[in-house]
Design an enzyme around this catalytic site. Structure first.
Site, PDB file in Angstrom:
ATOM      1  N   ILE A   1       0.807  -1.184  -0.168  1.00 34.58           N
ATOM      2  CA  ILE A   1       0.031   0.018   0.156  1.00 34.58           C
ATOM      3  C   ILE A   1       0.827   1.415  -0.008  1.00 34.58           C
ATOM      4  O   ILE A   1       0.678   2.344  -0.746  1.00 34.58           O
ATOM      5  CB  ILE A   1      -0.915  -0.186   1.089  1.00 34.58           C
TER       6      ILE A   1
ATOM      7  N   THR B   1      10.036  -6.457   4.943  1.00 32.37           N
ATOM      8  CA  THR B   1       8.886  -7.029   4.091  1.00 32.37           C
ATOM      9  C   THR B   1       8.581  -6.483   2.584  1.00 32.37           C
ATOM     10  O   THR B   1       8.131  -6.916   1.860  1.00 32.37           O
ATOM     11  CB  THR B   1       7.614  -7.417   4.511  1.00 32.37           C
TER      12      THR B   1
ATOM     13  N   ALA C   1       4.081  -1.565   8.949  1.00 32.28           N
ATOM     14  CA  ALA C   1       3.695  -2.732   9.913  1.00 32.28           C
ATOM     15  C   ALA C   1       3.855  -4.017   9.507  1.00 32.28           C
ATOM     16  O   ALA C   1       3.661  -4.425   8.570  1.00 32.28           O
ATOM     17  CB  ALA C   1       2.268  -2.080  10.406  1.00 32.28           C
TER      18      ALA C   1
ATOM     19  N   TYR D   1      -1.533  -8.213  16.544  1.00 27.96           N
ATOM     20  CA  TYR D   1      -1.734  -7.247  15.366  1.00 27.96           C
ATOM     21  C   TYR D   1      -2.643  -6.311  15.908  1.00 27.96           C
ATOM     22  O   TYR D   1      -2.338  -4.978  15.653  1.00 27.96           O
ATOM     23  CB  TYR D   1      -2.011  -8.054  14.124  1.00 27.96           C
TER      24      TYR D   1
HETATM   25  N1  UFG Z   1      -8.486 -17.505   2.634  1.00 28.52           N
HETATM   26  C1  UFG Z   1      -8.816 -18.661   2.169  1.00 28.52           C
HETATM   27  N2  UFG Z   1      -7.726 -19.267   1.515  1.00 28.52           N
HETATM   28  C2  UFG Z   1      -6.348 -18.889   1.484  1.00 28.52           C
HETATM   29  C3  UFG Z   1      -6.400 -17.438   2.087  1.00 28.52           C
HETATM   30  C4  UFG Z   1      -7.424 -16.944   2.718  1.00 28.52           C
HETATM   31  O1  UFG Z   1      -9.721 -19.241   2.255  1.00 28.52           O
HETATM   32  O2  UFG Z   1      -5.637 -19.337   1.068  1.00 28.52           O
HETATM   33  C5  UFG Z   1      -9.688 -16.704   3.321  1.00 28.52           C
HETATM   34  C6  UFG Z   1      -9.421 -16.507   4.475  1.00 28.52           C
HETATM   35  O3  UFG Z   1      -9.748 -17.616   5.604  1.00 28.52           O
HETATM   36  C7  UFG Z   1     -10.624 -15.188   4.832  1.00 28.52           C
HETATM   37  C8  UFG Z   1     -10.438 -14.635   3.457  1.00 28.52           C
HETATM   38  O4  UFG Z   1     -10.084 -15.379   2.498  1.00 28.52           O
HETATM   39  O5  UFG Z   1     -11.756 -15.894   5.086  1.00 28.52           O
HETATM   40  C9  UFG Z   1      -9.667 -13.259   3.472  1.00 28.52           C
HETATM   41  O6  UFG Z   1      -8.333 -13.764   3.877  1.00 28.52           O
HETATM   42  P1  UFG Z   1      -7.158 -12.563   3.584  1.00 28.52           P
HETATM   43  O7  UFG Z   1      -6.156 -13.474   4.391  1.00 28.52           O
HETATM   44  O8  UFG Z   1      -6.973 -12.332   2.102  1.00 28.52           O
HETATM   45  O9  UFG Z   1      -7.677 -11.432   4.630  1.00 28.52           O
HETATM   46  P2  UFG Z   1      -8.071 -11.233   5.849  1.00 28.52           P
HETATM   47  O10 UFG Z   1      -9.237 -10.816   5.820  1.00 28.52           O
HETATM   48  O11 UFG Z   1      -7.629 -12.172   6.958  1.00 28.52           O
HETATM   49  O12 UFG Z   1      -7.164 -10.060   6.424  1.00 28.52           O
HETATM   50  C10 UFG Z   1      -7.496  -8.675   6.187  1.00 28.52           C
HETATM   51  C11 UFG Z   1      -5.969  -7.885   6.088  1.00 28.52           C
HETATM   52  C12 UFG Z   1      -5.231  -7.704   7.321  1.00 28.52           C
HETATM   53  C13 UFG Z   1      -6.309  -7.309   8.634  1.00 28.52           C
HETATM   54  C14 UFG Z   1      -7.420  -8.346   8.504  1.00 28.52           C
HETATM   55  C15 UFG Z   1      -8.698  -7.653   9.538  1.00 28.52           C
HETATM   56  O13 UFG Z   1      -5.216  -8.341   5.239  1.00 28.52           O
HETATM   57  O14 UFG Z   1      -4.323  -6.976   7.487  1.00 28.52           O
HETATM   58  O15 UFG Z   1      -8.195  -8.169   7.241  1.00 28.52           O
HETATM   59  O16 UFG Z   1      -9.300  -8.899  10.046  1.00 28.52           O
HETATM   60  F1  UFG Z   1      -5.807  -7.400   9.865  1.00 28.52           F
END
Ligand code: UFG
Length: 326
Positions: free
Chosen positions: A12, A35, A74, A140
């Site tokens: 970002i 990173t 971060a 986090y």
């Molecule tokens: N997911 C899968 N398979 C994968 C990867 C992700 O099913 O291989 C799912 C996750 O379980 C989740 C959705 O896809 O249900 C989105 O997951 P991401 O990891 O893409 O994103 P997150 O929602 O976990 O994370 C985002 C931001 C973080 C922040 C978080 C807040 O990237 O920085 O939202 O909850 F902390």
């Protein structure tokens, strides 16, 4: 009038540096490259400095005559933070303390901060508004909430003003394909789906099929990285015009399930993208959708790329260019 983009080598932050410079701002990048990617920084003056190195940060602020800071640096993985709390509080929270200290020394009084949906924790009522109590569930989220609280305290004590922008799911890539999302290792849904579309992975595992959602998979609120970044400049302009400190959700106020994202990616890429259904991933809330009306009303923010196919299409253009053969 120079802006220090802290974390400008990351996903970002690199988009922010590019956008600010296109809008005529002088940009300086500071990043410890833990990173981020050196090649994402472009031609901006760059300092490979860790935020926790107070004297080095102060020297950059002084030398470059910085007038405002945008802070994107971060560690940001929920699961990793549970396993490595020391690194998260040290890098994120202590890093912020040192940055604020350096800004205080030089009387730099405007900061725009990348906060996160993770500060909220489990919220019952969707869409989430900024005024619900924050109860983060991970180191986090807690590290980022502390960073917000520090800025609030510095505002109260020293008149240092801030805007904290709570991101939901940032996605997509620069429209010109020059920048995009690449983490190592990758954990985010859309890049993993696109890796599978390119044949760099055999299949994508969808984490959890028994959530209380219409298709049983988690629902997230995706926002195009270019829309996300435009809000940062508006936030800075608010502070430059004498506006008060504020907190805003940056989100699209609409949600897509993991299976819906996969279906959209199949349409965009024309690839089969094999998938399997797996167990839930620890710490994933079922639904995260945010109310975005405060940012729209107070910042005059406009969402220009609010279509999941467009978001995935831009991510795909970058992904093919960077990882595949066109
Ligand atoms: N997911 C899968 N398979 C994968 C990867 C992700 O099913 O291989 C799912 C996750 O379980 C989740 C959705 O896809 O249900 C989105 O997951 P991401 O990891 O893409 O994103 P997150 O929602 O976990 O994370 C985002 C931001 C973080 C922040 C978080 C807040 O990237 O920085 O939202 O909850 F902390």
């Amino acid at each position: 009038m120079s802006i220090l983009v802290v974390g400008g080598a990351g996903y970002i932050g690199s988009h922010a540096a590019k956008y600010l410079s296109e809008k005529g701002r002088r940009v300086v990048v500071l990043d410890n490259l833990s990173t981020g990617h050196r090649d994402a920084i472009g031609d901006f003056p760059f300092y490979e400095v860790d935020l926790r190195d107070l004297d080095a940060v102060e020297a950059v602020l002084r030398k470059e005559k910085i007038t405002a800071v945008m802070h994107f640096a971060a560690k940001s993985l929920v699961g990793e933070s549970v396993a490595m709390p020391l690194e998260y509080y040290d890098n994120n929270t202590v890093g912020m303390l040192r940055l604020l200290e350096a800004m205080r020394r030089l009387e730099i009084n405007n900061i725009i901060f990348s906060s996160t949906a993770a500060v909220y924790g489990e919220v019952e009522k969707m869409p989430i508004t900024e005024d619900v109590p924050c109860r983060p569930k991970s180191p986090y989220g807690s590290s980022k909430l502390m960073m917000e609280e520090m800025m609030q305290a510095f505002d109260q004590a020293y008149g240092m003003r801030y805007v904290a922008l709570r991101y939901f799911n940032a996605a997509g890539a620069a429209k010109d394909g020059s920048l995009g999302e690449r983490h190592s290792p990758e954990t985010h849904l859309i890049p993993i789906i696109l890796d599978t579309a390119l044949g760099r992975r055999e299949k994508i595992e969808i984490f959890g099929s028994d959530y209380p959602t219409p298709d049983g998979t988690c629902i997230r609120d995706y926002i195009h990285v270019e829309d996300l970044i435009s809000a940062h400049l508006l936030a800075l302009e608010r502070l430059e015009q004498g506006g008060d400190s504020a907190i805003y959700n940056l989100a699209s106020q609409s949600g897509f399930s993991n299976l819906e994202v996969l279906a959209a990616a199949r349409e965009v890429t024309g690839a089969e993208i094999p998938h399997v259904m797996g167990e839930r991933r620890a710490g994933d809330p079922a639904v995260l959708i945010a109310d975005n009306r405060k940012a729209i009303a107070e910042l005059g923010w406009e969402l220009k790329h609010n279509d999941i196919h467009e978001i995935i299409g831009d991510a795909w253009n970058f992904h093919k260019k960077f990882f595949g053969q066109d």
